[in-house]
Design a protein around this motif. Structure first.
Motif, PDB file in Angstrom:
ATOM      1  N   GLY A  71       0.771  -1.132  -0.047  1.00  0.00           N
ATOM      2  CA  GLY A  71      -0.040   0.194  -0.098  1.00  0.00           C
ATOM      3  C   GLY A  71       0.827   1.273  -0.044  1.00  0.00           C
ATOM      4  N   GLY A  72       0.239   2.237  -0.394  1.00  0.00           N
ATOM      5  CA  GLY A  72       0.826   3.684  -0.733  1.00  0.00           C
ATOM      6  C   GLY A  72       0.257   4.792   0.458  1.00  0.00           C
ATOM      7  N   GLU A  73       0.716   5.995   0.429  1.00  0.00           N
ATOM      8  CA  GLU A  73       0.364   6.763   1.153  1.00  0.00           C
ATOM      9  C   GLU A  73      -1.132   7.011   1.356  1.00  0.00           C
ATOM     10  N   THR A  74      -1.580   7.042   0.202  1.00  0.00           N
ATOM     11  CA  THR A  74      -3.209   7.452  -0.162  1.00  0.00           C
ATOM     12  C   THR A  74      -3.747   6.155  -0.818  1.00  0.00           C
ATOM     13  N   ARG A  75      -5.000   5.975  -0.743  1.00  0.00           N
ATOM     14  CA  ARG A  75      -5.608   4.923  -1.856  1.00  0.00           C
ATOM     15  C   ARG A  75      -5.449   5.276  -3.031  1.00  0.00           C
ATOM     16  N   PHE A  76      -4.922   6.424  -3.660  1.00  0.00           N
ATOM     17  CA  PHE A  76      -4.776   6.553  -4.956  1.00  0.00           C
ATOM     18  C   PHE A  76      -3.340   5.887  -5.304  1.00  0.00           C
ATOM     19  N   HIS A  77      -2.228   6.259  -4.275  1.00  0.00           N
ATOM     20  CA  HIS A  77      -1.061   5.606  -4.541  1.00  0.00           C
ATOM     21  C   HIS A  77      -1.025   3.993  -4.399  1.00  0.00           C
ATOM     22  N   SER A  78      -1.864   3.474  -3.612  1.00  0.00           N
ATOM     23  CA  SER A  78      -2.098   2.063  -3.281  1.00  0.00           C
ATOM     24  C   SER A  78      -2.746   1.388  -4.668  1.00  0.00           C
ATOM     25  N   VAL A  79      -3.471   1.906  -5.167  1.00  0.00           N
ATOM     26  CA  VAL A  79      -4.216   1.378  -6.477  1.00  0.00           C
ATOM     27  C   VAL A  79      -3.135   1.465  -7.537  1.00  0.00           C
ATOM     28  N   LYS A  80      -2.358   2.544  -7.600  1.00  0.00           N
ATOM     29  CA  LYS A  80      -1.200   2.836  -8.669  1.00  0.00           C
ATOM     30  C   LYS A  80      -0.238   1.701  -8.426  1.00  0.00           C
ATOM     31  N   ASN A  81       0.081   1.355  -7.127  1.00  0.00           N
ATOM     32  CA  ASN A  81       1.127   0.009  -7.003  1.00  0.00           C
ATOM     33  C   ASN A  81       0.331  -1.026  -7.261  1.00  0.00           C
ATOM     34  N   GLY A  82      -0.814  -1.311  -7.120  1.00  0.00           N
ATOM     35  CA  GLY A  82      -1.512  -2.632  -7.527  1.00  0.00           C
ATOM     36  C   GLY A  82      -1.454  -2.718  -9.083  1.00  0.00           C
ATOM     37  N   LEU A  83      -1.630  -1.662  -9.817  1.00  0.00           N
ATOM     38  CA  LEU A  83      -1.584  -1.636 -11.215  1.00  0.00           C
ATOM     39  C   LEU A  83      -0.550  -2.059 -11.880  1.00  0.00           C
ATOM     40  N   ALA A  84       0.751  -1.985 -10.922  1.00  0.00           N
ATOM     41  CA  ALA A  84       1.923  -2.450 -11.497  1.00  0.00           C
ATOM     42  C   ALA A  84       2.016  -3.980 -11.791  1.00  0.00           C
ATOM     43  N   PHE A  85       1.181  -4.612 -11.190  1.00  0.00           N
ATOM     44  CA  PHE A  85       1.076  -6.171 -11.317  1.00  0.00           C
ATOM     45  C   PHE A  85       0.223  -6.544 -12.482  1.00  0.00           C
ATOM     46  N   ILE A  86      -0.420  -5.762 -13.228  1.00  0.00           N
ATOM     47  CA  ILE A  86      -1.468  -5.827 -14.196  1.00  0.00           C
ATOM     48  C   ILE A  86      -1.207  -5.344 -15.655  1.00  0.00           C
ATOM     49  N   ASN A  87      -1.118  -6.283 -16.636  1.00  0.00           N
ATOM     50  CA  ASN A  87      -0.768  -5.894 -18.144  1.00  0.00           C
ATOM     51  C   ASN A  87      -1.853  -5.535 -18.966  1.00  0.00           C
ATOM     52  N   GLU A  88      -2.716  -6.362 -18.883  1.00  0.00           N
ATOM     53  CA  GLU A  88      -3.728  -6.060 -20.104  1.00  0.00           C
ATOM     54  C   GLU A  88      -5.235  -6.671 -19.500  1.00  0.00           C
ATOM     55  N   GLY A  89      -6.261  -6.240 -20.454  1.00  0.00           N
ATOM     56  CA  GLY A  89      -7.607  -6.666 -20.434  1.00  0.00           C
ATOM     57  C   GLY A  89      -8.412  -5.934 -19.465  1.00  0.00           C
ATOM     58  N   LEU A  90      -9.350  -6.040 -18.679  1.00  0.00           N
ATOM     59  CA  LEU A  90     -10.256  -5.542 -17.660  1.00  0.00           C
ATOM     60  C   LEU A  90      -9.577  -5.381 -16.312  1.00  0.00           C
ATOM     61  N   VAL A  91      -9.546  -4.124 -15.592  1.00  0.00           N
ATOM     62  CA  VAL A  91      -9.220  -4.476 -14.136  1.00  0.00           C
ATOM     63  C   VAL A  91     -10.408  -3.717 -13.472  1.00  0.00           C
ATOM     64  N   GLY A  92     -10.873  -4.223 -12.351  1.00  0.00           N
ATOM     65  CA  GLY A  92     -11.632  -3.851 -11.503  1.00  0.00           C
ATOM     66  C   GLY A  92     -10.791  -3.232 -10.157  1.00  0.00           C
ATOM     67  N   VAL A  93     -11.399  -2.375  -9.505  1.00  0.00           N
ATOM     68  CA  VAL A  93     -10.843  -1.659  -8.072  1.00  0.00           C
ATOM     69  C   VAL A  93     -11.830  -2.054  -7.140  1.00  0.00           C
ATOM     70  N   GLN A  94     -11.508  -2.939  -6.036  1.00  0.00           N
ATOM     71  CA  GLN A  94     -12.443  -3.059  -4.962  1.00  0.00           C
ATOM     72  C   GLN A  94     -12.199  -2.766  -3.734  1.00  0.00           C
ATOM     73  N   ASP A  95     -13.065  -2.162  -2.849  1.00  0.00           N
ATOM     74  CA  ASP A  95     -12.753  -1.869  -1.180  1.00  0.00           C
ATOM     75  C   ASP A  95     -12.482  -3.186  -0.566  1.00  0.00           C
ATOM     76  N   GLY A  96     -11.634  -3.450   0.034  1.00  0.00           N
ATOM     77  CA  GLY A  96     -11.301  -4.707   0.829  1.00  0.00           C
ATOM     78  C   GLY A  96     -12.545  -5.005   1.862  1.00  0.00           C
ATOM     79  N   VAL A  97     -13.217  -3.912   2.216  1.00  0.00           N
ATOM     80  CA  VAL A  97     -14.174  -3.905   3.274  1.00  0.00           C
ATOM     81  C   VAL A  97     -15.540  -3.933   2.676  1.00  0.00           C
ATOM     82  N   ARG A  98     -15.397  -4.326   1.460  1.00  0.00           N
ATOM     83  CA  ARG A  98     -17.198  -4.558   0.597  1.00  0.00           C
ATOM     84  C   ARG A  98     -17.403  -5.863   0.157  1.00  0.00           C
ATOM     85  N   PRO A  99     -17.728  -6.745   1.248  1.00  0.00           N
ATOM     86  CA  PRO A  99     -17.493  -8.188   0.783  1.00  0.00           C
ATOM     87  C   PRO A  99     -18.659  -8.871   0.234  1.00  0.00           C
ATOM     88  N   PHE A 100     -19.817  -8.088   0.066  1.00  0.00           N
ATOM     89  CA  PHE A 100     -21.042  -8.688  -0.273  1.00  0.00           C
ATOM     90  C   PHE A 100     -21.646  -8.740  -1.643  1.00  0.00           C
TER      91      PHE A 100
END
Length: 224
Positions: free
Chosen positions: A80-109
């Motif tokens: 994770g990064g300093e803010t949610r913005f930076h955390s998502v950006k860090n996660g994007l480094a693991f993804i190369n193609e297709g479609l990507v969703g972003v989900q709150d970790g505490v939205r489980p249902f």
């Protein structure tokens, strides 16, 4: 078929929950909230690429929980990064193609049907988010002690997952961070992309308070 990816952001410290344990690790229905969230996307698509974004200080504890609960759904861990913005950006480094969703970790249902609506709409429109109608009356503050009514028929309450083409989301996250970025849709909108709205779910709650925990237990027990 496009590769499907999901970035699950779980950097919360649980301050509103009043708990020592970060809220994403609090159990609901016998297992941590975060495991329910990951499982929802695995149930939607067994081949989805899951990237979990956690603060570095929480990663060892998460691995311990996975061993304790014998949780073996494959996922990668980004820091994770300093803010949610930076955390998502860090996660994007693991993804190369297709479609990507972003989900709150505490939205489980979120249901498989709702997740499918989001990904299907993003396939067509490149940017899609789930929303629900407001059932409350709304007022906008116009001064320290003054306010005015807002037409709630024009208001939608935003949920996750917010789903985009990888190309668009990566381009958007090259933008410099500002405090006006409250979610991924606001980042993407800033580069001129229209956001398509899809039908969300009232049970797709974000667990942030002790009352939410009680509601979450009811949702889990109702689905058994």
């Amino acid at each position: 078929m496009n590769q499907k990816n999901i970035i699950i952001v779980a950097g919360g410290k649980g301050l509103r929950m009043g708990a020592d344990l970060p809220k994403q690790f609090i159990p609901i229905g016998g297992k941590p909230i975060l495991m329910h969230t990951i499982n929802a996307f695995y149930e939607y698509d067994k081949h989805i690429n899951i990237v979990l974004v956690l603060p570095e200080s929480h990663q060892d504890y998460w691995k311990e929980l996975c061993r304790k609960y014998k949780f073996n759904i494959a996922h990668q861990i980004a820091t994770g990064g300093e803010t949610r913005f930076h955390s998502v950006k860090n996660g994007l480094a693991f993804i190369n193609e297709g479609l990507v969703g972003v989900q709150d970790g505490v939205r489980p249902f979120g249901s498989k049907e709702m997740i499918a609506r989001c990904f299907d709409a993003a396939q067509q429109y490149q940017a899609a988010i789930p929303v629900i109608d407001s059932t409350d009356s709304l007022r906008e503050m116009t001064g320290a002690e003054r306010s005015k009514i807002i037409d709630r028929s024009k208001i939608r309450l935003v949920q996750t997952p917010q789903v985009f083409s990888v190309e668009i989301l990566k381009k958007a996250y090259q933008t410099d961070y500002t405090e006006t970025f409250t979610d991924d849709a606001s980042v993407v909108e800033a580069i001129g992309i229209n956001i398509h709205l899809v039908r969300g779910e009232t049970t797709n709650i974000k667990v942030t308070t002790p009352l939410d925990l009680k509601i979450g237990e009811f949702i889990v027990n109702s689905s058994l």
